[in-house]
Design a protein around this motif. Structure first.
Motif, PDB file in Angstrom:
ATOM      1  N   ALA A   1       0.761  -1.221  -0.111  1.00 51.52           N
ATOM      2  CA  ALA A   1       0.032  -0.010  -0.042  1.00 51.52           C
ATOM      3  C   ALA A   1       0.764   1.358  -0.049  1.00 51.52           C
ATOM      4  N   SER A   2       1.984   1.371   0.868  1.00 48.90           N
ATOM      5  CA  SER A   2       2.901   2.398   0.676  1.00 48.90           C
ATOM      6  C   SER A   2       3.509   2.677  -0.412  1.00 48.90           C
ATOM      7  N   ALA A   3       3.893   1.378  -1.228  1.00 53.13           N
ATOM      8  CA  ALA A   3       4.594   1.621  -2.498  1.00 53.13           C
ATOM      9  C   ALA A   3       3.751   2.291  -3.490  1.00 53.13           C
TER      10      ALA A   3
ATOM     11  N   HIS B   1      12.981  -0.548  -3.877  1.00 60.85           N
ATOM     12  CA  HIS B   1      13.421   0.693  -2.840  1.00 60.85           C
ATOM     13  C   HIS B   1      12.279   1.077  -1.843  1.00 60.85           C
ATOM     14  N   ALA B   2      11.013   1.219  -2.719  1.00 64.74           N
ATOM     15  CA  ALA B   2      10.027   1.574  -1.962  1.00 64.74           C
ATOM     16  C   ALA B   2       9.397   0.652  -0.896  1.00 64.74           C
ATOM     17  N   LEU B   3       9.347  -0.724  -1.363  1.00 61.24           N
ATOM     18  CA  LEU B   3       9.123  -1.749  -0.521  1.00 61.24           C
ATOM     19  C   LEU B   3       9.929  -1.817   0.655  1.00 61.24           C
TER      20      LEU B   3
ATOM     21  N   LEU C   1       9.064  -1.528   4.721  1.00 56.30           N
ATOM     22  CA  LEU C   1       9.210  -2.540   5.817  1.00 56.30           C
ATOM     23  C   LEU C   1      10.072  -2.046   6.781  1.00 56.30           C
ATOM     24  N   SER C   2      10.794  -1.200   6.420  1.00 56.39           N
ATOM     25  CA  SER C   2      11.835  -0.604   7.578  1.00 56.39           C
ATOM     26  C   SER C   2      11.080   0.405   8.435  1.00 56.39           C
ATOM     27  N   THR C   3      10.049   0.919   8.100  1.00 53.19           N
ATOM     28  CA  THR C   3       9.385   2.017   9.087  1.00 53.19           C
ATOM     29  C   THR C   3       8.831   1.295  10.372  1.00 53.19           C
TER      30      THR C   3
END
Length: 455
Positions: free
Chosen positions: A54-56, A150-152, A156-158
Protein backbone atom coordinates in the motif's frame (compact mmCIF):
# COMPACT_ATOMS: atom_id res chain seq x y z
CA UNK A 1 -20.11 4.87 -13.57
CA UNK A 2 -19.29 2.41 -10.81
CA UNK A 3 -17.11 3.66 -7.95
CA UNK A 4 -14.67 0.86 -8.78
CA UNK A 5 -14.59 1.34 -12.56
CA UNK A 6 -11.17 2.25 -13.99
CA UNK A 7 -10.74 5.99 -14.65
CA UNK A 8 -8.93 6.81 -17.94
CA UNK A 9 -5.72 8.80 -17.39
CA UNK A 10 -4.02 9.09 -20.80
CA UNK A 11 -3.18 7.26 -24.01
CA UNK A 12 0.05 5.24 -24.08
CA UNK A 13 3.09 6.68 -25.83
CA UNK A 14 4.84 4.91 -28.69
CA UNK A 15 7.14 2.73 -26.59
CA UNK A 16 4.39 1.96 -24.07
CA UNK A 17 1.98 1.00 -26.87
CA UNK A 18 4.60 -1.30 -28.39
CA UNK A 19 4.61 -3.38 -25.20
CA UNK A 20 0.86 -3.26 -24.55
CA UNK A 21 0.26 -4.60 -28.07
CA UNK A 22 2.93 -7.31 -27.70
CA UNK A 23 1.46 -8.44 -24.39
CA UNK A 24 -2.07 -8.56 -25.81
CA UNK A 25 -0.83 -10.95 -28.51
CA UNK A 26 1.32 -12.93 -26.02
CA UNK A 27 4.52 -11.97 -27.83
CA UNK A 28 6.15 -10.54 -24.67
CA UNK A 29 4.63 -10.96 -21.23
CA UNK A 30 6.42 -9.99 -18.00
CA UNK A 31 9.56 -8.32 -16.71
CA UNK A 32 10.79 -9.48 -13.31
CA UNK A 33 13.13 -8.27 -10.61
CA UNK A 34 13.53 -10.75 -7.78
CA UNK A 35 15.18 -9.57 -4.56
CA UNK A 36 16.21 -11.68 -1.59
CA UNK A 37 15.10 -9.92 1.61
CA UNK A 38 16.65 -10.68 4.98
CA UNK A 39 15.99 -9.62 8.56
CA UNK A 40 17.72 -10.93 11.70
CA UNK A 41 14.52 -11.47 13.68
CA UNK A 42 11.34 -10.41 11.85
CA UNK A 43 9.55 -12.74 9.40
CA UNK A 44 7.96 -11.43 6.23
CA UNK A 45 4.24 -11.94 6.73
CA UNK A 46 1.12 -11.08 4.68
CA UNK A 47 0.34 -8.32 7.20
CA UNK A 48 3.75 -6.69 6.74
CA UNK A 49 3.73 -7.15 2.97
CA UNK A 50 0.22 -5.82 2.40
CA UNK A 51 1.00 -2.64 4.32
CA UNK A 52 4.28 -2.19 2.47
CA UNK A 53 2.54 -2.67 -0.90
CA UNK A 54 0.00 0.00 0.00
CA UNK A 55 2.85 2.36 0.82
CA UNK A 56 4.57 1.59 -2.50
CA UNK A 57 1.34 2.26 -4.44
CA UNK A 58 0.95 5.62 -2.69
CA UNK A 59 4.54 6.51 -3.57
CA UNK A 60 4.32 5.50 -7.24
CA UNK A 61 1.08 6.35 -9.12
CA UNK A 62 1.89 3.95 -11.97
CA UNK A 63 1.28 1.03 -9.58
CA UNK A 64 -2.41 1.99 -9.40
CA UNK A 65 -2.84 1.89 -13.19
CA UNK A 66 -4.34 -0.72 -15.46
CA UNK A 67 -4.54 -1.02 -19.25
CA UNK A 68 -7.84 -0.81 -21.13
CA UNK A 69 -8.51 -2.16 -24.65
CA UNK A 70 -4.97 -3.51 -25.01
CA UNK A 71 -5.99 -5.76 -27.91
CA UNK A 72 -6.87 -2.74 -30.06
CA UNK A 73 -3.88 -0.37 -29.99
CA UNK A 74 -5.78 2.55 -31.49
CA UNK A 75 -8.12 2.65 -28.48
CA UNK A 76 -5.72 1.52 -25.72
CA UNK A 77 -5.77 3.67 -22.57
CA UNK A 78 -4.08 3.78 -19.19
CA UNK A 79 -6.60 4.04 -16.38
CA UNK A 80 -6.43 4.40 -12.60
CA UNK A 81 -8.12 1.83 -10.42
CA UNK A 82 -9.93 3.76 -7.64
CA UNK A 83 -9.96 0.69 -5.40
CA UNK A 84 -7.53 -2.22 -5.36
CA UNK A 85 -8.00 -5.54 -3.62
CA UNK A 86 -4.46 -6.09 -2.40
CA UNK A 87 -4.90 -9.84 -1.89
CA UNK A 88 -5.02 -10.25 -5.66
CA UNK A 89 -1.55 -8.73 -6.06
CA UNK A 90 0.60 -11.04 -3.93
CA UNK A 91 1.00 -14.71 -3.18
CA UNK A 92 3.10 -16.61 -0.63
CA UNK A 93 4.51 -19.92 -1.87
CA UNK A 94 6.03 -22.87 -0.03
CA UNK A 95 8.35 -24.10 -2.78
CA UNK A 96 10.89 -22.47 -5.11
CA UNK A 97 9.48 -20.13 -7.73
CA UNK A 98 9.36 -21.31 -11.33
CA UNK A 99 10.66 -18.15 -13.01
CA UNK A 100 10.16 -19.55 -16.52
CA UNK A 101 6.45 -19.98 -15.88
CA UNK A 102 6.18 -16.67 -14.04
CA UNK A 103 7.58 -14.53 -16.87
CA UNK A 104 5.54 -16.53 -19.42
CA UNK A 105 2.18 -15.86 -17.73
CA UNK A 106 -0.03 -13.06 -19.12
CA UNK A 107 -1.76 -10.66 -16.74
CA UNK A 108 -5.51 -11.08 -16.36
CA UNK A 109 -8.32 -9.28 -14.49
CA UNK A 110 -7.16 -5.94 -15.92
CA UNK A 111 -10.57 -4.42 -15.17
CA UNK A 112 -9.96 -4.81 -11.45
CA UNK A 113 -6.21 -5.31 -10.82
CA UNK A 114 -3.10 -3.52 -12.05
CA UNK A 115 -0.76 -5.64 -14.23
CA UNK A 116 1.90 -6.48 -11.67
CA UNK A 117 2.28 -9.17 -9.02
CA UNK A 118 4.49 -10.03 -6.05
CA UNK A 119 5.38 -13.66 -5.37
CA UNK A 120 7.12 -14.58 -2.11
CA UNK A 121 8.87 -17.78 -1.09
CA UNK A 122 11.04 -18.46 1.99
CA UNK A 123 14.61 -19.47 1.28
CA UNK A 124 16.05 -22.66 2.81
CA UNK A 125 17.67 -22.59 6.25
CA UNK A 126 15.94 -19.33 7.25
CA UNK A 127 18.08 -17.42 4.74
CA UNK A 128 15.40 -14.84 3.99
CA UNK A 129 12.62 -14.51 1.45
CA UNK A 130 12.72 -14.27 -2.33
CA UNK A 131 10.35 -11.48 -3.36
CA UNK A 132 9.66 -11.52 -7.09
CA UNK A 133 8.12 -8.35 -8.52
CA UNK A 134 6.82 -9.10 -12.03
CA UNK A 135 5.21 -6.40 -14.13
CA UNK A 136 3.88 -5.31 -17.51
CA UNK A 137 6.50 -3.73 -19.78
CA UNK A 138 3.94 -1.27 -21.14
CA UNK A 139 3.85 0.50 -17.75
CA UNK A 140 7.33 -0.06 -16.34
CA UNK A 141 10.89 -0.78 -17.42
CA UNK A 142 13.64 -2.71 -15.64
CA UNK A 143 14.81 0.30 -13.64
CA UNK A 144 11.26 0.67 -12.32
CA UNK A 145 11.71 -2.70 -10.62
CA UNK A 146 14.62 -1.24 -8.66
CA UNK A 147 12.47 1.69 -7.51
CA UNK A 148 9.70 -0.70 -6.49
CA UNK A 149 12.04 -2.66 -4.25
CA UNK A 150 13.43 0.59 -2.82
CA UNK A 151 9.87 1.61 -1.91
CA UNK A 152 9.06 -1.81 -0.47
CA UNK A 153 12.26 -1.88 1.57
CA UNK A 154 11.61 1.61 2.91
CA UNK A 155 8.05 0.67 3.92
CA UNK A 156 9.16 -2.54 5.65
CA UNK A 157 11.79 -0.56 7.52
CA UNK A 158 9.39 1.94 9.10
CA UNK A 159 8.35 1.36 12.71
CA UNK A 160 6.08 -1.70 12.95
CA UNK A 161 2.34 -0.93 12.96
CA UNK A 162 0.40 -1.55 16.13
CA UNK A 163 -2.10 -3.68 14.18
CA UNK A 164 -1.02 -6.99 12.70
CA UNK A 165 -4.13 -7.28 10.55
CA UNK A 166 -3.74 -7.89 6.84
CA UNK A 167 -4.64 -4.84 4.77
CA UNK A 168 -7.17 -6.02 2.18
CA UNK A 169 -8.40 -2.97 0.26
CA UNK A 170 -6.69 0.23 -0.85
CA UNK A 171 -8.43 3.39 -2.04
CA UNK A 172 -6.21 5.22 -4.53
CA UNK A 173 -6.02 8.94 -5.18
CA UNK A 174 -5.64 10.89 -8.40
CA UNK A 175 -1.98 11.59 -9.07
CA UNK A 176 -0.46 13.22 -12.14
CA UNK A 177 1.08 10.58 -14.41
CA UNK A 178 4.46 11.29 -15.96
CA UNK A 179 4.15 11.96 -19.72
CA UNK A 180 5.30 9.38 -22.24
CA UNK A 181 8.98 9.21 -23.19
CA UNK A 182 8.61 10.88 -26.60
CA UNK A 183 6.77 13.82 -25.02
CA UNK A 184 9.76 14.44 -22.75
CA UNK A 185 12.56 13.68 -25.19
CA UNK A 186 12.11 13.89 -28.98
CA UNK A 187 13.21 10.43 -30.15
CA UNK A 188 15.77 11.73 -32.67
CA UNK A 189 16.46 14.28 -35.32
CA UNK A 190 14.94 13.61 -38.74
CA UNK A 191 18.21 12.43 -40.29
CA UNK A 192 18.91 10.05 -37.40
CA UNK A 193 15.42 8.53 -37.69
CA UNK A 194 15.91 8.13 -41.44
CA UNK A 195 19.26 6.47 -40.79
CA UNK A 196 17.58 4.04 -38.40
CA UNK A 197 14.90 3.27 -41.00
CA UNK A 198 17.57 2.64 -43.64
CA UNK A 199 19.43 0.34 -41.27
CA UNK A 200 16.28 -1.63 -40.46
CA UNK A 201 15.43 -2.06 -44.14
CA UNK A 202 18.92 -2.75 -45.48
CA UNK A 203 20.33 -4.96 -42.67
CA UNK A 204 18.76 -8.19 -44.03
CA UNK A 205 20.20 -7.37 -47.48
CA UNK A 206 23.67 -6.11 -46.59
CA UNK A 207 24.51 -8.25 -43.53
CA UNK A 208 23.72 -11.75 -44.74
CA UNK A 209 26.75 -13.04 -42.85
CA UNK A 210 25.45 -11.59 -39.56
CA UNK A 211 23.80 -13.91 -37.02
CA UNK A 212 20.48 -12.47 -35.86
CA UNK A 213 18.93 -15.75 -34.76
CA UNK A 214 16.21 -17.85 -36.39
CA UNK A 215 13.29 -16.17 -38.18
CA UNK A 216 10.50 -14.70 -36.07
CA UNK A 217 7.86 -17.07 -34.69
CA UNK A 218 4.69 -15.29 -33.56
CA UNK A 219 3.02 -18.13 -31.68
CA UNK A 220 2.33 -17.59 -27.96
CA UNK A 221 5.65 -16.91 -26.28
CA UNK A 222 6.88 -19.48 -23.76
CA UNK A 223 10.18 -18.44 -22.18
CA UNK A 224 13.15 -20.65 -21.41
CA UNK A 225 15.54 -19.32 -18.78
CA UNK A 226 19.11 -20.01 -17.71
CA UNK A 227 20.71 -18.35 -14.67
CA UNK A 228 24.36 -18.12 -13.69
CA UNK A 229 26.41 -16.02 -11.23
CA UNK A 230 28.96 -13.41 -12.22
CA UNK A 231 32.36 -14.65 -11.04
CA UNK A 232 33.97 -12.42 -8.39
CA UNK A 233 32.01 -9.24 -9.30
CA UNK A 234 34.45 -6.82 -7.66
CA UNK A 235 37.44 -8.37 -9.44
CA UNK A 236 35.52 -8.35 -12.73
CA UNK A 237 34.71 -4.64 -12.38
CA UNK A 238 38.38 -3.93 -11.54
CA UNK A 239 39.54 -5.79 -14.63
CA UNK A 240 37.02 -3.94 -16.80
CA UNK A 241 38.20 -0.57 -15.48
CA UNK A 242 41.78 -1.57 -16.26
CA UNK A 243 40.69 -2.42 -19.80
CA UNK A 244 38.80 0.90 -20.16
CA UNK A 245 35.38 -0.73 -20.39
CA UNK A 246 32.50 -1.90 -18.16
CA UNK A 247 30.93 -5.21 -17.12
CA UNK A 248 27.83 -4.79 -19.38
CA UNK A 249 30.07 -4.02 -22.37
CA UNK A 250 32.25 -7.04 -21.55
CA UNK A 251 29.15 -9.23 -21.29
CA UNK A 252 28.00 -7.97 -24.69
CA UNK A 253 31.36 -8.85 -26.22
CA UNK A 254 31.51 -12.19 -24.39
CA UNK A 255 28.10 -13.30 -25.67
CA UNK A 256 29.02 -12.20 -29.18
CA UNK A 257 32.23 -14.23 -29.00
CA UNK A 258 30.41 -17.25 -27.57
CA UNK A 259 27.62 -17.14 -30.18
CA UNK A 260 30.08 -17.00 -33.06
CA UNK A 261 32.21 -19.81 -31.63
CA UNK A 262 29.34 -22.19 -30.74
CA UNK A 263 28.30 -24.28 -33.77
CA UNK A 264 24.63 -24.22 -34.72
CA UNK A 265 22.59 -26.98 -36.36
CA UNK A 266 22.57 -26.67 -39.28
CA UNK A 267 25.95 -24.94 -39.34
CA UNK A 268 25.67 -21.18 -39.79
CA UNK A 269 27.96 -19.25 -42.14
CA UNK A 270 27.77 -16.18 -39.90
CA UNK A 271 31.03 -14.34 -39.25
CA UNK A 272 29.46 -11.39 -37.38
CA UNK A 273 26.70 -11.01 -34.81
CA UNK A 274 24.50 -8.01 -34.08
CA UNK A 275 23.25 -7.26 -30.58
CA UNK A 276 21.45 -4.49 -28.70
CA UNK A 277 22.33 -2.95 -25.38
CA UNK A 278 19.73 -1.08 -23.33
CA UNK A 279 20.22 2.46 -22.04
CA UNK A 280 18.21 4.29 -19.38
CA UNK A 281 17.11 7.69 -20.71
CA UNK A 282 16.05 9.09 -17.33
CA UNK A 283 19.22 11.17 -17.00
CA UNK A 284 18.13 13.24 -20.03
CA UNK A 285 14.57 13.85 -18.86
CA UNK A 286 14.69 16.83 -16.52
CA UNK A 287 11.08 18.01 -16.83
CA UNK A 288 10.02 16.64 -14.42
CA UNK A 289 13.04 15.10 -12.67
CA UNK A 290 12.73 11.35 -13.19
CA UNK A 291 15.23 9.88 -10.76
CA UNK A 292 13.20 7.36 -8.85
CA UNK A 293 10.21 7.62 -11.19
CA UNK A 294 8.62 4.40 -12.38
CA UNK A 295 7.65 4.21 -16.05
CA UNK A 296 9.04 3.28 -19.48
CA UNK A 297 12.10 5.46 -20.14
CA UNK A 298 14.63 3.21 -21.88
CA UNK A 299 16.22 3.12 -25.29
CA UNK A 300 18.85 0.96 -26.93
CA UNK A 301 21.66 0.92 -29.44
CA UNK A 302 22.90 -1.86 -31.69
CA UNK A 303 26.51 -3.07 -31.92
CA UNK A 304 28.00 -5.54 -34.39
CA UNK A 305 30.88 -7.87 -33.53
CA UNK A 306 33.18 -9.71 -35.93
CA UNK A 307 34.54 -13.20 -35.31
CA UNK A 308 38.05 -11.83 -35.86
CA UNK A 309 37.69 -9.18 -33.14
CA UNK A 310 39.53 -9.56 -29.86
CA UNK A 311 37.38 -9.79 -26.74
CA UNK A 312 38.64 -6.65 -25.03
CA UNK A 313 38.69 -4.67 -28.27
CA UNK A 314 35.02 -5.56 -28.76
CA UNK A 315 34.22 -4.63 -25.16
CA UNK A 316 35.96 -1.27 -25.51
CA UNK A 317 34.19 -0.56 -28.79
CA UNK A 318 30.81 -1.36 -27.22
CA UNK A 319 31.60 0.90 -24.27
CA UNK A 320 32.59 3.71 -26.67
CA UNK A 321 29.28 3.29 -28.53
CA UNK A 322 27.43 3.53 -25.21
CA UNK A 323 29.31 6.70 -24.31
CA UNK A 324 28.38 8.27 -27.65
CA UNK A 325 24.74 7.40 -26.97
CA UNK A 326 24.96 8.93 -23.49
CA UNK A 327 26.38 12.14 -24.98
CA UNK A 328 23.81 12.14 -27.77
CA UNK A 329 20.55 10.66 -26.43
CA UNK A 330 18.87 10.75 -29.86
CA UNK A 331 20.98 7.72 -30.78
CA UNK A 332 19.40 5.56 -28.09
CA UNK A 333 15.89 6.88 -28.77
CA UNK A 334 16.03 6.53 -32.57
CA UNK A 335 14.37 3.11 -32.48
CA UNK A 336 11.38 4.67 -30.69
CA UNK A 337 11.00 7.05 -33.60
CA UNK A 338 10.60 4.08 -35.95
CA UNK A 339 7.33 3.17 -34.22
CA UNK A 340 5.73 6.32 -35.67
CA UNK A 341 5.75 4.57 -39.04
CA UNK A 342 3.84 1.48 -37.88
CA UNK A 343 0.22 2.30 -38.65
CA UNK A 344 -1.46 -0.67 -37.00
CA UNK A 345 0.40 -2.81 -34.47
CA UNK A 346 -2.60 -5.13 -34.22
CA UNK A 347 -1.96 -6.46 -37.74
CA UNK A 348 1.73 -5.61 -38.10
CA UNK A 349 2.94 -7.79 -35.23
CA UNK A 350 1.52 -11.14 -36.45
CA UNK A 351 2.64 -10.27 -39.98
CA UNK A 352 6.25 -10.38 -38.72
CA UNK A 353 6.12 -14.20 -38.69
CA UNK A 354 9.00 -15.59 -40.74
CA UNK A 355 10.81 -12.25 -40.98
CA UNK A 356 14.47 -11.78 -40.11
CA UNK A 357 15.22 -10.32 -36.69
CA UNK A 358 16.97 -6.99 -36.47
CA UNK A 359 19.46 -8.23 -33.85
CA UNK A 360 20.44 -11.62 -32.53
CA UNK A 361 20.81 -10.83 -28.83
CA UNK A 362 20.49 -8.02 -26.31
CA UNK A 363 21.97 -7.11 -22.93
CA UNK A 364 20.01 -5.17 -20.30
CA UNK A 365 21.91 -4.24 -17.15
CA UNK A 366 20.56 -2.66 -13.98
CA UNK A 367 24.10 -2.17 -12.71
CA UNK A 368 25.13 -2.64 -9.10
CA UNK A 369 22.21 -1.59 -6.91
CA UNK A 370 22.71 -0.24 -3.40
CA UNK A 371 19.64 -1.67 -1.66
CA UNK A 372 19.87 0.01 1.72
CA UNK A 373 16.89 0.45 4.03
CA UNK A 374 18.22 3.59 5.71
CA UNK A 375 18.99 5.25 2.37
CA UNK A 376 15.62 4.21 0.95
CA UNK A 377 13.79 5.80 3.86
CA UNK A 378 16.07 8.82 4.17
CA UNK A 379 13.86 11.09 2.11
CA UNK A 380 10.96 10.39 4.46
CA UNK A 381 12.92 10.93 7.67
CA UNK A 382 12.57 7.26 8.52
CA UNK A 383 14.90 4.33 9.09
CA UNK A 384 14.91 0.90 10.59
CA UNK A 385 16.33 2.30 13.81
CA UNK A 386 18.43 -0.81 14.25
CA UNK A 387 21.84 0.44 13.24
CA UNK A 388 21.84 -1.40 9.93
CA UNK A 389 20.49 -4.64 11.45
CA UNK A 390 17.01 -4.40 9.90
CA UNK A 391 15.65 -5.31 6.48
CA UNK A 392 18.23 -5.81 3.74
CA UNK A 393 18.36 -7.08 0.17
CA UNK A 394 21.15 -9.64 -0.14
CA UNK A 395 20.85 -10.63 -3.82
CA UNK A 396 18.79 -9.93 -6.94
CA UNK A 397 17.83 -11.49 -10.28
CA UNK A 398 16.68 -9.52 -13.33
CA UNK A 399 14.78 -11.49 -15.98
CA UNK A 400 11.95 -11.08 -18.46
CA UNK A 401 9.82 -12.83 -21.01
CA UNK A 402 11.44 -13.75 -24.28
CA UNK A 403 10.45 -11.39 -27.09
CA UNK A 404 8.91 -13.28 -29.99
CA UNK A 405 9.40 -10.36 -32.40
CA UNK A 406 12.67 -9.13 -30.88
CA UNK A 407 16.09 -10.57 -30.08
CA UNK A 408 16.51 -14.34 -30.26
CA UNK A 409 18.47 -14.25 -26.99
CA UNK A 410 18.06 -11.71 -24.18
CA UNK A 411 20.42 -11.26 -21.25
CA UNK A 412 19.57 -9.51 -17.97
CA UNK A 413 22.21 -8.66 -15.37
CA UNK A 414 22.07 -7.06 -11.93
CA UNK A 415 24.36 -6.90 -8.93
CA UNK A 416 23.88 -5.94 -5.30
CA UNK A 417 26.40 -3.65 -3.63
CA UNK A 418 28.65 -5.78 -1.47
CA UNK A 419 26.96 -8.93 -2.75
CA UNK A 420 26.68 -11.18 -5.79
CA UNK A 421 25.90 -10.42 -9.41
CA UNK A 422 23.59 -12.63 -11.47
CA UNK A 423 22.98 -13.11 -15.16
CA UNK A 424 19.70 -14.36 -16.66
CA UNK A 425 19.55 -15.66 -20.23
CA UNK A 426 16.12 -15.82 -21.89
CA UNK A 427 14.93 -17.23 -25.20
CA UNK A 428 11.67 -18.35 -26.80
CA UNK A 429 11.01 -22.03 -26.22
CA UNK A 430 11.36 -23.97 -29.46
CA UNK A 431 13.13 -21.17 -31.34
CA UNK A 432 16.62 -21.86 -30.00
CA UNK A 433 17.75 -25.29 -28.82
CA UNK A 434 18.50 -25.42 -25.10
CA UNK A 435 21.63 -27.46 -25.81
CA UNK A 436 22.96 -24.67 -28.04
CA UNK A 437 22.18 -21.99 -25.44
CA UNK A 438 23.92 -24.09 -22.78
CA UNK A 439 26.99 -24.18 -25.00
CA UNK A 440 26.92 -20.40 -25.37
CA UNK A 441 26.53 -19.91 -21.61
CA UNK A 442 29.39 -22.31 -20.83
CA UNK A 443 31.63 -20.38 -23.21
CA UNK A 444 30.63 -17.04 -21.63
CA UNK A 445 31.34 -18.39 -18.16
CA UNK A 446 34.77 -19.54 -19.31
CA UNK A 447 35.49 -16.09 -20.80
CA UNK A 448 34.47 -14.31 -17.60
CA UNK A 449 36.41 -16.79 -15.49
CA UNK A 450 39.56 -16.14 -17.50
CA UNK A 451 39.02 -12.38 -17.13
CA UNK A 452 39.07 -12.51 -13.32
CA UNK A 453 41.88 -15.07 -13.07
CA UNK A 454 44.31 -12.33 -14.04
CA UNK A 455 43.16 -10.05 -11.20
Amino acid sequence: MSETAPLPVRKPGLLELWSTARHAQHLHLRVLLLATYTHPSTPLTPALLSGALASAIHAHPVLALTILHAATPRTTEFARLPRIELAGLYCFHESELDLETLVSTPFDALDSLPPWRVDVVPRPADAGWDVAFSFHHGLMDGESGVYFHHALLAALSTPAPTSLDILTTLQTEHRELTPALEDLLPPASTWRTLAAISSAVLKPLTHRDTWTGPPIVTSRCKTSLRLFPLPRPDALRTRCRRESTTVPSLLHAAFATAILSTPTTPASPATTVSGTIAISLRRFLSLPPLRGTMGVFAGSISCRHDAADGLWDSARRTHAALQRAVNEPGRAAASVGLLRFVRDLETWLPARAGAMRGDGFGVSSLGVVAFDADEAAEGRGEGDGQGGQGWRVAAATFAQSASAVGNALDIGVVGVAGGPGRVAVMWQDGVLAREWVEGVVERVQAILGEAVEEE
